[in-house]
Design an enzyme around this catalytic site. Structure first.
Site, PDB file in Angstrom:
ATOM      1  CG  HIS A  66      -1.804   1.144   1.377  1.00 21.69           C
ATOM      2  ND1 HIS A  66      -1.783   1.979   2.479  1.00 21.69           N
ATOM      3  CD2 HIS A  66      -2.773   1.610   0.557  1.00 21.69           C
ATOM      4  CE1 HIS A  66      -2.716   2.898   2.346  1.00 21.69           C
ATOM      5  NE2 HIS A  66      -3.325   2.707   1.187  1.00 21.69           N
ATOM      6  CG  HIS A 108      -3.753   9.289   0.495  1.00 17.95           C
ATOM      7  ND1 HIS A 108      -4.315  10.019   1.534  1.00 17.95           N
ATOM      8  CD2 HIS A 108      -4.618   8.278   0.241  1.00 17.95           C
ATOM      9  CE1 HIS A 108      -5.466   9.483   1.868  1.00 17.95           C
ATOM     10  NE2 HIS A 108      -5.680   8.419   1.113  1.00 17.95           N
TER      11      HIS A 108
END
Length: 321
Positions: A66, A108
């Site tokens: 991730h 992100h």
């Protein structure tokens, strides 16, 4: 995904270099298998065989790093995907947004404050949103020191830079479109760049690339533009709503706290956009106990900040069918 990476509770299990080499060779061999032709869409969703399941889950769920191996290196940086490679993982996940001058970057948050020194470099530019800065301005920022001073000087990569490194590392990519509603046309822009870089040929779209988003409309757009490309919806739809997702996606990728074995089985009973049983890749799992729990539920993949911890818990063999 909207979860901040944390360091795993247990230390990374050690492994011999020979084992890592064997895994890489095995994954390469699996990736060389002939691709399955894209199936035409049915007017209504099709049910899979009663057994459901997926070839990807053969021998254990696929493990995705991730934002790279983000328990060990600053997320979404080149250093993080290099770390994933060093740990023996070829599947990495990232997040893509667009700058003020239209450049695709890998980050992100919608602001730069958490993972860069933007407040120091541009103190008068609050609220420091990604979309308010040019790519050249973002390239000046330190994206590593917030995580650990050893990573001082790490940068927010452009998607082009990121893809070049993924290609060099011979890795595979789970690419997430972050808040695509704020960047009209970003789906086509990303696909154009991927095409330019050679990532939309048959070997890549069948073996090395999945595009996901929390936006069903965005994933529907990606599917319409490139029906051959594998896609995933991030979320946990009600079982009754699953058939409509099956028309334009191949995977449903939920948060692990929102699912049950029955829900996973319901996803597997449907054929997705490419005529194969739909799959479930869950997030964010960083500890061994939870990894074993979701494996028992039948998930096809686990998205984690600590891929080595998860692999040790669920088994090393990964397959992509």
């Amino acid at each position: 995904m909207h979860v901040r990476p944390g360091r795993p509770d247990r230390a990374r299990p050690s492994g011999a270099a020979a084992t890592a080499a064997f895994l890489c060779l095995a994954l390469t061999a699996l990736g060389a298998a002939p691709a399955t032709a894209v199936q035409p869409l049915s007017p209504s969703p099709t049910l899979a065989s009663p057994s459901g399941g997926s070839a990807r889950s053969l021998g254990g769920p696929v493990v995705y790093a991730h934002r790279g191996a983000s328990a060990y290196a600053p997320e979404n940086t080149l250093e993080s995907i290099d770390r994933a490679m060093a740990l023996g993982f070829d599947w990495v996940e990232n997040d893509v947004q667009r700058t003020r001058d239209g450049v695709l970057v890998v980050i992100h948050d919608d602001t730069l404050t958490r993972t860069t020194d933007v407040k120091r470099v541009f103190p008068d530019r609050g609220p420091w949103r990604v979309k308010d800065f040019t790519a050249a301005e973002i390239a000046r920022l330190d994206a590593g020191s917030w995580f650990d001073k050893r990573f001082a000087g790490a940068r927010v990569p452009t998607l082009r830079e990121y893809m070049e490194r993924v290609g060099r590392n011979r890795q595979r990519l789970l690419l997430e479109l972050k808040e695509p509603e704020a960047s009209p046309g970003i789906e086509r822009q990303i696909l154009d760049l991927l095409d330019e870089l050679g990532w939309l040929d048959e070997p890549h779209v069948t073996r090395r690339l999945v595009v996901q988003s929390f936006s069903a409309d965005s994933i529907r757009t990606v599917h319409a533009l490139r029906p051959d490309l594998r896609t995933a919806f991030l979320g946990t739809p009600n079982v009754a709503d699953l058939p409509r997702y099956a028309a334009f996606t191949d995977q449903i990728n939920p948060q692990h706290t929102t699912i049950s074995a029955g829900w996973v089985a319901a996803v597997h009973r449907l054929l997705g956009a490419h005529g194969k049983p739909m799959e479930v890749d869950t997030w964010i799992v960083d500890d061994a106990a939870t990894a074993r729990k979701v494996k028992e539920m039948g998930v096809d993949g686990i998205i984690t900040n600590a891929p080595d911890v998860v692999r040790h818990a669920v088994g090393p063999l990964q397959a992509f069918g």
